[in-house]
Design an enzyme around this catalytic site. Structure first.
Site, mmCIF file in Angstrom:
data_model
loop_
_atom_site.group_PDB
_atom_site.id
_atom_site.type_symbol
_atom_site.label_atom_id
_atom_site.label_comp_id
_atom_site.label_asym_id
_atom_site.label_seq_id
_atom_site.Cartn_x
_atom_site.Cartn_y
_atom_site.Cartn_z
ATOM 1 N N LYS A 131 0.833 -1.200 0.000
ATOM 2 C CA LYS A 131 0.000 0.000 0.000
ATOM 3 C C LYS A 131 0.871 1.255 0.000
ATOM 4 O O LYS A 131 0.711 2.161 0.827
ATOM 5 C CB LYS A 131 -0.950 -0.013 1.208
ATOM 6 C CG LYS A 131 -1.898 -1.198 1.243
ATOM 7 C CD LYS A 131 -2.599 -1.419 -0.087
ATOM 8 C CE LYS A 131 -3.570 -0.316 -0.442
ATOM 9 N NZ LYS A 131 -4.172 -0.537 -1.785
ATOM 10 N N ASP A 191 -9.724 -0.507 -4.739
ATOM 11 C CA ASP A 191 -8.578 0.252 -5.252
ATOM 12 C C ASP A 191 -9.018 1.196 -6.365
ATOM 13 O O ASP A 191 -8.664 2.388 -6.366
ATOM 14 C CB ASP A 191 -7.513 -0.715 -5.763
ATOM 15 C CG ASP A 191 -6.244 -0.007 -6.207
ATOM 16 O OD1 ASP A 191 -5.471 0.411 -5.329
ATOM 17 O OD2 ASP A 191 -6.031 0.146 -7.421
ATOM 18 N N GLU A 195 -9.065 5.355 -6.133
ATOM 19 C CA GLU A 195 -8.337 6.176 -7.100
ATOM 20 C C GLU A 195 -9.258 7.177 -7.791
ATOM 21 O O GLU A 195 -8.914 8.351 -7.938
ATOM 22 C CB GLU A 195 -7.699 5.271 -8.159
ATOM 23 C CG GLU A 195 -6.555 4.422 -7.659
ATOM 24 C CD GLU A 195 -6.125 3.373 -8.656
ATOM 25 O OE1 GLU A 195 -5.075 2.732 -8.427
ATOM 26 O OE2 GLU A 195 -6.839 3.164 -9.669
#
Length: 335
Positions: A131, A191, A195
């Site tokens: 991460k 994810d 984003e």
């Protein structure tokens, strides 16, 4: 709550007699390869002939070969090339060299979850996703620390895929910080959502809108840049260190009051409704289909937007202001 594993839960011996192939030597690739080398794991780097990274990896003391040769030589194959390039590399270089009993690994679940890569049923498939950017994975390891990782098992043929995945996380230093168990589906969808709605799409759009609002109201662009873009790092660093509470403790009471009274006026239920729409597009595969099509069709929209955004006034103002700071390293991004 998902389980978190630490060094005491991981046994690097599951990799000690194996060869790990790192396909790609970019941000993550260089970090994984070098960390493994220093962890005592046999590692090779797979690149295409003519890659600019070939000499750099050799200079670092790593064994370098083509992706196909690396896949053939390895027991564990980690693909660390960009998402949009992985399927082609897999088909041409990795699949012909995938023998029963090997393990295929990823640092992001995109290609497995959206079935751009469909592995044979006689190999292990897992994910270890740090991460943080690769340079942080490397620097934390060098300092004797580690970067938190996510891990997931997609296909367990050997009966030890989880052990191998945890050993992989330990080899790059992740178990020093903690390795959180997840799934390919969860990692991929959260994810992409993070984003698009917050970390990249959301934050940059918010900063840009703030900059434009002040400039259109007649305020100096330099002031607008400082207030809406430059200082964001100060706030994020405080949150990173101690959460929202520590940030609110650290800023002025005036700023804290503004946080409480204005934030929810901007990011309200209508924004959350739009976020849910974006999440739905991710979950159904609509976003993945559009991104795959964009790459297959020459990236016309992507390249046009990249060029357009580079010409925005805030980029020019920011470039000048960053020259004021000794830590500025804008030049390293010029290629």
């Amino acid at each position: 709550m998902a389980k978190i594993f630490y060094s005491g839960d991981c046994n690097l011996d599951y990799l000690k007699k194996k060869t790990v192939a790192i396909i790609g030597y970019g941000s993550q690739g260089h970090a994984h390869a070098l960390n493994f080398k220093e962890s005592g794991v046999k590692v090779v780097v797979g690149l295409y002939k003519g890659s600019k990274s070939w000499a750099r990896a050799e200079k670092a003391g790593l064994d370098v070969m083509t992706a196909g040769e690396a896949a053939k030589a390895a027991d564990v194959i980690m693909i660390l090339t960009p998402d949009e390039k992985q399927a082609k590399i897999y088909r041409e270089d990795i699949l012909p060299n995938l023998k029963a009993g090997k393990a295929l690994a990823f640092a992001h679940g995109f290609n497995i979850h959206f079935k751009q890569i469909v592995p044979p049923d006689n190999i292990d498939v897992f994910m270890v996703a740090p991460k943080a950017p690769g340079h942080t994975v490397r620097s934390e390891y060098v300092e004797g620390k580690g970067t938190p990782c996510l891990f997931a098992v997609y296909q367990d043929v050997s009966g030890h895929c989880q052990d191998i995945a945890l050993a992989y996380a330990a080899g790059i230093g992740g178990s020093r910080a903690g390795v959180l168990e997840t799934t390919f589906k969860c990692e991929t969808e959260t994810d992409l959502f993070g984003e698009q709605c917050v970390l990249c799409g959301g934050v940059t759009a918010l900063m840009k809108a703030g900059f434009e609002t002040l400039v259109e109201a007649g305020y100096d662009p330099q002031n607008a840049y400082f207030e809406c873009i430059h200082e964001l790092k100060l706030i994020v660093d405080l949150i990173y260190k101690g959460g929202f509470g520590f940030m609110r403790y650290s800023v002025s009471d005036t700023a804290e009051y503004g946080d409480y009274t204005v934030g929810e006026r901007l990011i309200d239920d209508t924004v959350k409704a739009k976020m849910k729409g974006v999440l739905k597009e991710i979950q159904t595969g609509d976003f993945a289909s559009r991104w795959i099509a964009e790459n297959n069709n020459g990236r016309a929209y992507f390249n046009a937007r990249r060029a357009l955004e580079a010409e925005h006034p805030l980029e020019k103002v920011g470039a000048e202001l960053r020259k004021m700071y000794s830590w500025s390293d804008d030049d390293k991004y010029k290629d």
